[in-house]
Design a protein around this motif. Structure first.
Motif, PDB file in Angstrom:
ATOM      1  N   LEU A  28      64.694  84.566 126.996  1.00  0.00           N
ATOM      2  CA  LEU A  28      64.566  83.488 126.010  1.00  0.00           C
ATOM      3  C   LEU A  28      63.548  82.446 126.470  1.00  0.00           C
ATOM      4  N   ILE A  29      63.621  82.034 127.723  1.00  0.00           N
ATOM      5  CA  ILE A  29      62.683  81.047 128.264  1.00  0.00           C
ATOM      6  C   ILE A  29      61.259  81.596 128.271  1.00  0.00           C
ATOM      7  N   LEU A  30      61.092  82.828 128.695  1.00  0.00           N
ATOM      8  CA  LEU A  30      59.751  83.419 128.738  1.00  0.00           C
ATOM      9  C   LEU A  30      59.129  83.536 127.351  1.00  0.00           C
ATOM     10  N   ILE A  31      59.924  83.948 126.375  1.00  0.00           N
ATOM     11  CA  ILE A  31      59.409  84.056 125.003  1.00  0.00           C
ATOM     12  C   ILE A  31      59.017  82.684 124.471  1.00  0.00           C
ATOM     13  N   SER A  32      59.840  81.687 124.729  1.00  0.00           N
ATOM     14  CA  SER A  32      59.540  80.332 124.263  1.00  0.00           C
ATOM     15  C   SER A  32      58.271  79.796 124.909  1.00  0.00           C
ATOM     16  N   ILE A  33      58.148  79.985 126.208  1.00  0.00           N
ATOM     17  CA  ILE A  33      56.941  79.534 126.903  1.00  0.00           C
ATOM     18  C   ILE A  33      55.713  80.246 126.352  1.00  0.00           C
ATOM     19  N   PHE A  34      55.834  81.547 126.118  1.00  0.00           N
ATOM     20  CA  PHE A  34      54.708  82.309 125.575  1.00  0.00           C
ATOM     21  C   PHE A  34      54.267  81.743 124.224  1.00  0.00           C
ATOM     22  N   PHE A  35      55.217  81.518 123.319  1.00  0.00           N
ATOM     23  CA  PHE A  35      54.855  81.006 121.998  1.00  0.00           C
ATOM     24  C   PHE A  35      54.240  79.611 122.078  1.00  0.00           C
ATOM     25  N   ILE A  36      54.823  78.742 122.894  1.00  0.00           N
ATOM     26  CA  ILE A  36      54.303  77.376 123.005  1.00  0.00           C
ATOM     27  C   ILE A  36      52.883  77.385 123.576  1.00  0.00           C
ATOM     28  N   LEU A  37      52.671  78.150 124.644  1.00  0.00           N
ATOM     29  CA  LEU A  37      51.323  78.222 125.228  1.00  0.00           C
ATOM     30  C   LEU A  37      50.330  78.910 124.300  1.00  0.00           C
ATOM     31  N   ALA A  38      50.767  79.969 123.622  1.00  0.00           N
ATOM     32  CA  ALA A  38      49.870  80.686 122.714  1.00  0.00           C
ATOM     33  C   ALA A  38      49.405  79.780 121.577  1.00  0.00           C
ATOM     34  N   ILE A  39      50.297  78.983 121.045  1.00  0.00           N
ATOM     35  CA  ILE A  39      49.900  78.080 119.964  1.00  0.00           C
ATOM     36  C   ILE A  39      48.931  77.024 120.481  1.00  0.00           C
ATOM     37  N   GLY A  40      49.209  76.462 121.656  1.00  0.00           N
ATOM     38  CA  GLY A  40      48.300  75.464 122.231  1.00  0.00           C
ATOM     39  C   GLY A  40      46.924  76.040 122.526  1.00  0.00           C
ATOM     40  N   ILE A  41      46.895  77.210 123.125  1.00  0.00           N
ATOM     41  CA  ILE A  41      45.607  77.849 123.462  1.00  0.00           C
ATOM     42  C   ILE A  41      44.847  78.232 122.201  1.00  0.00           C
ATOM     43  N   SER A  42      45.565  78.687 121.184  1.00  0.00           N
ATOM     44  CA  SER A  42      44.877  79.053 119.943  1.00  0.00           C
ATOM     45  C   SER A  42      44.244  77.834 119.275  1.00  0.00           C
ATOM     46  N   ARG A  43      44.885  76.676 119.395  1.00  0.00           N
ATOM     47  CA  ARG A  43      44.309  75.455 118.820  1.00  0.00           C
ATOM     48  C   ARG A  43      43.000  75.081 119.519  1.00  0.00           C
ATOM     49  N   GLY A  64      38.936  75.557 118.036  1.00  0.00           N
ATOM     50  CA  GLY A  64      38.147  74.339 117.985  1.00  0.00           C
ATOM     51  C   GLY A  64      38.790  73.222 117.185  1.00  0.00           C
ATOM     52  N   VAL A  65      40.071  73.312 116.959  1.00  0.00           N
ATOM     53  CA  VAL A  65      40.773  72.294 116.177  1.00  0.00           C
ATOM     54  C   VAL A  65      41.091  71.079 117.041  1.00  0.00           C
ATOM     55  N   HIS A  66      41.379  71.307 118.336  1.00  0.00           N
ATOM     56  CA  HIS A  66      41.723  70.219 119.242  1.00  0.00           C
ATOM     57  C   HIS A  66      41.016  70.407 120.573  1.00  0.00           C
ATOM     58  N   TYR A  67      40.847  69.287 121.281  1.00  0.00           N
ATOM     59  CA  TYR A  67      40.355  69.324 122.652  1.00  0.00           C
ATOM     60  C   TYR A  67      41.527  69.652 123.577  1.00  0.00           C
ATOM     61  N   PRO A  68      41.231  70.185 124.769  1.00  0.00           N
ATOM     62  CA  PRO A  68      42.332  70.463 125.714  1.00  0.00           C
ATOM     63  C   PRO A  68      43.165  69.229 126.041  1.00  0.00           C
ATOM     64  N   SER A  69      42.518  68.064 126.122  1.00  0.00           N
ATOM     65  CA  SER A  69      43.274  66.838 126.418  1.00  0.00           C
ATOM     66  C   SER A  69      44.270  66.523 125.292  1.00  0.00           C
ATOM     67  N   ASP A  70      43.929  66.861 124.055  1.00  0.00           N
ATOM     68  CA  ASP A  70      44.856  66.662 122.938  1.00  0.00           C
ATOM     69  C   ASP A  70      46.096  67.532 123.109  1.00  0.00           C
ATOM     70  N   ILE A  71      45.882  68.761 123.518  1.00  0.00           N
ATOM     71  CA  ILE A  71      46.990  69.703 123.690  1.00  0.00           C
ATOM     72  C   ILE A  71      47.892  69.257 124.837  1.00  0.00           C
ATOM     73  N   ILE A  72      47.285  68.862 125.951  1.00  0.00           N
ATOM     74  CA  ILE A  72      48.075  68.407 127.099  1.00  0.00           C
ATOM     75  C   ILE A  72      48.861  67.149 126.740  1.00  0.00           C
ATOM     76  N   GLY A  73      48.224  66.226 126.053  1.00  0.00           N
ATOM     77  CA  GLY A  73      48.917  65.020 125.603  1.00  0.00           C
ATOM     78  C   GLY A  73      50.059  65.347 124.643  1.00  0.00           C
ATOM     79  N   GLY A  74      49.823  66.303 123.772  1.00  0.00           N
ATOM     80  CA  GLY A  74      50.872  66.735 122.853  1.00  0.00           C
ATOM     81  C   GLY A  74      52.037  67.377 123.581  1.00  0.00           C
ATOM     82  N   TYR A  75      51.739  68.147 124.618  1.00  0.00           N
ATOM     83  CA  TYR A  75      52.805  68.756 125.423  1.00  0.00           C
ATOM     84  C   TYR A  75      53.643  67.674 126.103  1.00  0.00           C
ATOM     85  N   PHE A  76      52.985  66.671 126.666  1.00  0.00           N
ATOM     86  CA  PHE A  76      53.736  65.592 127.319  1.00  0.00           C
ATOM     87  C   PHE A  76      54.579  64.807 126.316  1.00  0.00           C
TER      88      PHE A  76
END
Length: 86
Positions: free
Chosen positions: A27-42, A46-58
């Motif tokens: 369950l944890i691995l699947i959740s981490i995969f989906f969360i990271l995949a969505i962030g990386i796809s953004r 080119g929809v967001h900068y990496p700093s936007d994604i990291i800030g959103g994660y925090f």
């Protein structure tokens, strides 16, 4: 932020009902995969900068921690009422 919060809350709620360690790990691995995949796809799209994604994660992690804390506090208070009133 929405994906992190939604997947995080679903993971938290399901975690409580899965008795096996391997099931919780999956369950944890699947959740981490989906969360990271969505962030990386953004970032990739080119929809967001990496700093936007990291800030959103925090921000989402903070929001999720507060929501879980309130939920646990509510459940504990509810349990104490049932225990002392019986």
């Amino acid at each position: 932020m929405n994906a992190f919060t939604v997947y995080g809350m679903i993971t938290f709620l399901l975690w409580r009902h899965i008795p096996w360690r391997i099931g919780r790990s999956i369950l944890i691995l699947i959740s981490i995969f989906f969360i990271l995949a969505i962030g990386i796809s953004r970032i990739y799209l080119g929809v967001h900068y990496p700093s936007d994604i990291i800030g959103g994660y925090f921000a989402s992690g903070f929001w999720l921690a507060i929501a879980i804390w309130f939920f646990q506090h509510y459940k504990e208070k509810q349990y104490n009422r049932k225990t002392f009133n019986s």
